[in-house]
Write a protein that holds these residues in place. Structure first.
Motif, mmCIF file in Angstrom:
data_model
loop_
_atom_site.group_PDB
_atom_site.id
_atom_site.type_symbol
_atom_site.label_atom_id
_atom_site.label_comp_id
_atom_site.label_asym_id
_atom_site.label_seq_id
_atom_site.Cartn_x
_atom_site.Cartn_y
_atom_site.Cartn_z
ATOM 1 N N ARG A 36 -15.237 11.723 -16.413
ATOM 2 C CA ARG A 36 -15.723 11.972 -15.144
ATOM 3 C C ARG A 36 -14.324 11.632 -14.316
ATOM 4 O O ARG A 36 -14.350 11.611 -12.914
ATOM 5 C CB ARG A 36 -16.827 11.278 -14.642
ATOM 6 N N GLY A 37 -13.020 11.854 -14.865
ATOM 7 C CA GLY A 37 -12.060 11.955 -13.867
ATOM 8 C C GLY A 37 -11.137 10.515 -14.039
ATOM 9 O O GLY A 37 -10.175 10.385 -13.549
ATOM 10 N N GLY A 38 -11.714 9.401 -14.777
ATOM 11 C CA GLY A 38 -11.070 8.209 -14.834
ATOM 12 C C GLY A 38 -11.177 7.305 -13.629
ATOM 13 O O GLY A 38 -11.585 7.875 -12.553
ATOM 14 N N PHE A 39 -10.594 6.404 -13.490
ATOM 15 C CA PHE A 39 -10.227 5.458 -12.446
ATOM 16 C C PHE A 39 -8.930 5.608 -11.567
ATOM 17 O O PHE A 39 -8.017 6.050 -12.164
ATOM 18 C CB PHE A 39 -10.224 3.833 -12.794
ATOM 19 N N LYS A 40 -9.187 5.436 -10.152
ATOM 20 C CA LYS A 40 -7.819 5.661 -9.277
ATOM 21 C C LYS A 40 -7.701 4.182 -8.749
ATOM 22 O O LYS A 40 -8.830 3.545 -8.514
ATOM 23 C CB LYS A 40 -8.285 6.563 -8.191
ATOM 24 N N ALA A 41 -6.522 3.694 -8.615
ATOM 25 C CA ALA A 41 -6.075 2.342 -8.280
ATOM 26 C C ALA A 41 -4.879 2.634 -7.193
ATOM 27 O O ALA A 41 -4.088 3.222 -7.571
ATOM 28 C CB ALA A 41 -6.093 1.569 -9.134
ATOM 29 N N GLN A 42 -4.995 1.829 -6.183
ATOM 30 C CA GLN A 42 -3.462 1.465 -5.557
ATOM 31 C C GLN A 42 -3.522 0.143 -5.014
ATOM 32 O O GLN A 42 -4.389 -0.600 -4.742
ATOM 33 C CB GLN A 42 -3.668 2.507 -4.244
ATOM 34 N N VAL A 43 -2.373 -0.376 -5.034
ATOM 35 C CA VAL A 43 -2.079 -1.520 -4.372
ATOM 36 C C VAL A 43 -1.851 -1.322 -2.749
ATOM 37 O O VAL A 43 -1.102 -0.693 -2.421
ATOM 38 C CB VAL A 43 -0.649 -2.218 -4.939
ATOM 39 N N LEU A 44 -2.598 -2.334 -2.150
ATOM 40 C CA LEU A 44 -2.589 -2.083 -0.769
ATOM 41 C C LEU A 44 -1.868 -3.286 -0.083
ATOM 42 O O LEU A 44 -1.268 -3.124 1.159
ATOM 43 C CB LEU A 44 -4.118 -2.802 -0.274
ATOM 44 N N GLY A 45 -1.388 -4.232 -0.719
ATOM 45 C CA GLY A 45 -0.129 -5.236 -0.388
ATOM 46 C C GLY A 45 -0.046 -6.257 -1.303
ATOM 47 O O GLY A 45 -0.474 -6.319 -2.383
ATOM 48 N N MET A 46 1.285 -6.793 -1.255
ATOM 49 C CA MET A 46 1.863 -7.742 -2.104
ATOM 50 C C MET A 46 2.207 -8.919 -1.620
ATOM 51 O O MET A 46 2.893 -9.806 -2.150
ATOM 52 C CB MET A 46 2.996 -7.090 -2.996
ATOM 53 N N GLU A 47 1.781 -9.522 -0.500
ATOM 54 C CA GLU A 47 2.020 -10.525 0.244
ATOM 55 C C GLU A 47 1.384 -11.874 -0.444
ATOM 56 O O GLU A 47 0.319 -11.961 -0.566
ATOM 57 C CB GLU A 47 1.628 -10.396 1.674
ATOM 58 N N LYS A 48 2.612 -12.737 -0.793
ATOM 59 C CA LYS A 48 2.059 -14.257 -1.210
ATOM 60 C C LYS A 48 2.338 -15.255 -0.080
ATOM 61 O O LYS A 48 3.123 -14.764 0.799
ATOM 62 C CB LYS A 48 2.841 -14.517 -2.470
ATOM 63 N N VAL A 49 1.656 -16.253 -0.124
ATOM 64 C CA VAL A 49 1.453 -17.091 0.957
ATOM 65 C C VAL A 49 1.908 -18.429 0.366
ATOM 66 O O VAL A 49 1.537 -19.036 -0.785
ATOM 67 C CB VAL A 49 0.109 -17.394 1.557
ATOM 68 N N GLY A 50 2.797 -19.273 1.288
ATOM 69 C CA GLY A 50 2.832 -20.727 1.395
ATOM 70 C C GLY A 50 3.138 -21.379 2.619
ATOM 71 O O GLY A 50 3.204 -20.828 3.637
ATOM 72 N N GLN A 51 2.575 -22.755 2.542
ATOM 73 C CA GLN A 51 2.523 -23.691 3.822
ATOM 74 C C GLN A 51 3.326 -24.932 3.675
ATOM 75 O O GLN A 51 3.414 -25.466 2.618
ATOM 76 C CB GLN A 51 1.186 -23.752 4.290
ATOM 77 N N LEU A 91 3.880 -24.708 8.914
ATOM 78 C CA LEU A 91 4.833 -23.501 8.827
ATOM 79 C C LEU A 91 3.994 -22.470 7.962
ATOM 80 O O LEU A 91 3.734 -22.990 6.625
ATOM 81 C CB LEU A 91 6.110 -24.023 8.205
ATOM 82 N N HIS A 92 3.472 -21.480 8.273
ATOM 83 C CA HIS A 92 2.913 -20.585 7.539
ATOM 84 C C HIS A 92 3.629 -19.476 6.978
ATOM 85 O O HIS A 92 4.411 -18.732 7.935
ATOM 86 C CB HIS A 92 1.744 -19.949 8.319
ATOM 87 N N CYS A 93 4.077 -19.464 5.558
ATOM 88 C CA CYS A 93 5.247 -18.536 5.240
ATOM 89 C C CYS A 93 4.538 -17.586 4.158
ATOM 90 O O CYS A 93 3.864 -17.828 3.333
ATOM 91 C CB CYS A 93 6.419 -19.348 4.490
ATOM 92 N N THR A 94 5.426 -16.331 4.324
ATOM 93 C CA THR A 94 4.808 -15.082 3.393
ATOM 94 C C THR A 94 6.001 -14.732 2.601
ATOM 95 O O THR A 94 7.304 -14.747 3.296
ATOM 96 C CB THR A 94 4.322 -14.098 4.063
ATOM 97 N N PHE A 95 5.920 -14.332 1.515
ATOM 98 C CA PHE A 95 6.954 -13.996 0.618
ATOM 99 C C PHE A 95 6.644 -12.436 -0.258
ATOM 100 O O PHE A 95 5.341 -12.354 -0.352
ATOM 101 C CB PHE A 95 7.145 -14.977 -0.490
ATOM 102 N N GLU A 96 7.592 -11.789 -0.818
ATOM 103 C CA GLU A 96 7.621 -10.998 -1.674
ATOM 104 C C GLU A 96 8.152 -11.268 -2.765
ATOM 105 O O GLU A 96 9.307 -11.479 -2.983
ATOM 106 C CB GLU A 96 8.070 -9.558 -0.987
ATOM 107 N N THR A 97 7.724 -11.464 -4.010
ATOM 108 C CA THR A 97 7.972 -11.939 -5.279
ATOM 109 C C THR A 97 8.241 -10.862 -6.551
ATOM 110 O O THR A 97 8.510 -11.097 -7.520
ATOM 111 C CB THR A 97 7.378 -13.220 -5.674
#
Length: 438
Positions: A102-117, A176-182
């Motif tokens: 029936r066409g299979g699955f579709k997927a997409q990444v909406l964000g990659m933001e990681k968090v540290g504090q 200190l709320h910090c975000t990262f791209e890893t």
């Protein structure tokens, strides 16, 4: 008799086993045999496993299975799954085959933001703290350069640092709320190293900041640590087809099946008792792939369940709708995964799992794992709204029951065939085995 032991970590593996068996088991020799039968006969492989954690005495096996025929974004996958629960791999495979047509699955990444504090206490005027933060923020980023340089070359690094006032919930408490791209790394070590550098510089610079009064110079850092709650490290997976294409093979019309699926999901959205079990089924699929690929399933579980509660009530991770005669079924789930670092280059089966998955990037692995969770949920709901969950589950559980009862190979063959058209329960299997043995 149970005894305190000194220097346990310094004992050899054999000595650890001897002490454990002698002091904590009823039959030391039998216990030692059980532990040793799970050692890998290849000494190099065993030594590698021994060094993954501390005080290793043996290996703990989980079945490693394959769910084939997953069509994801028009690419075919065979998904490795490490799990002990009966029917999970079979259910995932069945869902994969259903949607393949029936066409299979579709997927997409909406964000990659990681968090540290960085969590800290400050007793002075918050306006002075805000001035200090604006002054010190570039110094924090600069001080972390030796840590972030390689990550930045690949397109990742620190994405944002924000001062958060949390004094409404705890006196003198700030972050200190910090975000990262890893990128392809899960990034725990990278993030924690950055945070500890931030904390050190933040505290030191406060000592000489001109706008601080003498009593404001002491920044009390409580801790610096990444967060496993990553609501912006998000992936969406979905399936859809015309309602009339939902022919399931059970005695239920496609329209009724679609409506019941939507109702089942809606119940899981509003009723926490149902939502917990609903999401547990999703995590059967998610955790099995996370484990097989050497990722941290405890972190994933904690983050997912926090995300499920983000609106104030624990609720379903999946959604279903009928729109203009089209059935839609989808999931949005936070998944902080890595395909480099950790066990990915060390554990032989993890390396093979990633190879089987065609060496995915972290984004691609997020999509695969989300699809596995969605497929698992579809399979569970399909059973629940048609035949009931026990018919399929207990048939898969039949072999476990027979093994518990000590059934021989011939007995198993006869009884597997016998129960193809009968309901499997512990008592019905026991009765059938006793009759067979007579």
């Amino acid at each position: 008799m149970n005894t305190v032991v000194e220097g346990f970590s310094k004992l050899t593996k054999e000595e650890k086993i001897d002490w454990l068996a002698k002091n904590y088991t009823r039959d030391p020799e039998s216990s030692k045999n059980v532990l040793k039968q799970y050692w890998n006969t290849e000494s190099k492989v065993q030594r590698l496993h021994d060094e993954f954690i501390e005080n290793t005495i043996t290996n703990y096996y989980l079945p490693f299975g394959i769910a084939p025929n997953f069509l994801i974004n028009d690419r075919l996958y065979a998904i490795p799954m490490a799990i002990e629960e009966s029917s999970v791999v079979a259910a995932a495979s069945k869902a994969a085959k259903f949607w393949l047509e029936r066409g299979g699955f579709k997927a997409q990444v909406l964000g990659m933001e990681k968090v540290g504090q960085v969590h800290f206490r400050y007793k002075g005027d918050h306006r002075n703290l805000e001035k200090f933060f604006e002054f010190v923020k570039p110094k924090l980023i600069s001080a972390a350069k030796p840590i972030t340089e390689n990550m930045e070359k690949r397109g990742g690094g620190i994405t944002h640092i924000e001062l958060r006032d949390k004094t409404e919930v705890m006196e003198d408490y700030y972050q200190l709320h910090c975000t990262f791209e890893t990128l392809d790394a899960m990034g725990a070590n990278f993030i924690n190293s950055c945070l500890e550098e931030f904390a050190k510089v933040f505290k030191a610079e406060a000592q000489t900041f001109p706008s601080f009064a003498e009593n404001e110079r002491e920044i009390d850092v409580v801790m610096s640590i990444l967060s496993n709650y990553v609501p912006n490290c998000l992936v969406r997976a979905e399936v859809n087809c015309p309602v009339e294409a939902l022919e399931t093979g059970e005695s239920i019309a496609p329209r009724e099946f679609a409506e019941k699926m939507v109702q089942a999901v809606e119940i899981a959205k509003i009723e926490p008792h149902r939502a917990v079990t609903h999401n547990k089924g999703i995590m059967n699929g998610v955790d099995a792939v996370v484990l097989a690929t050497g990722n941290d399933f405890r972190a994933i579980e904690a983050g997912v369940h926090a995300y499920s509660s983000r609106k104030g009530q624990y609720s379903s991770l999946t959604h279903a709708a009928i729109e203009e005669s089209t059935f839609k079924f989808w999931i949005e789930i936070p998944l902080a995964l890595g395909t480099v670092g950790g066990l990915t280059s060390l554990h032989p089966l993890v390396k093979l799992s990633l190879e089987i998955l065609q060496n995915p990037t972290a984004k691609e692995l997020m999509q695969i794992v989300a699809v596995a969770g969605l497929a698992q949920n579809f399979a569970a709901l399909r059973s629940l709204v048609t035949t009931g969950i026990q018919q399929g589950h207990m048939k898969m559980h039949l072999m476990n029951i027979l093994n518990q009862m000590g059934a021989g190979e011939e007995d198993k063959k006869v009884l597997v065939n016998y129960f193809k058209t009968r309901t499997v329960t512990h008592s019905s299997v026991k009765e059938a085995l006793e009759q067979l043995r007579k």
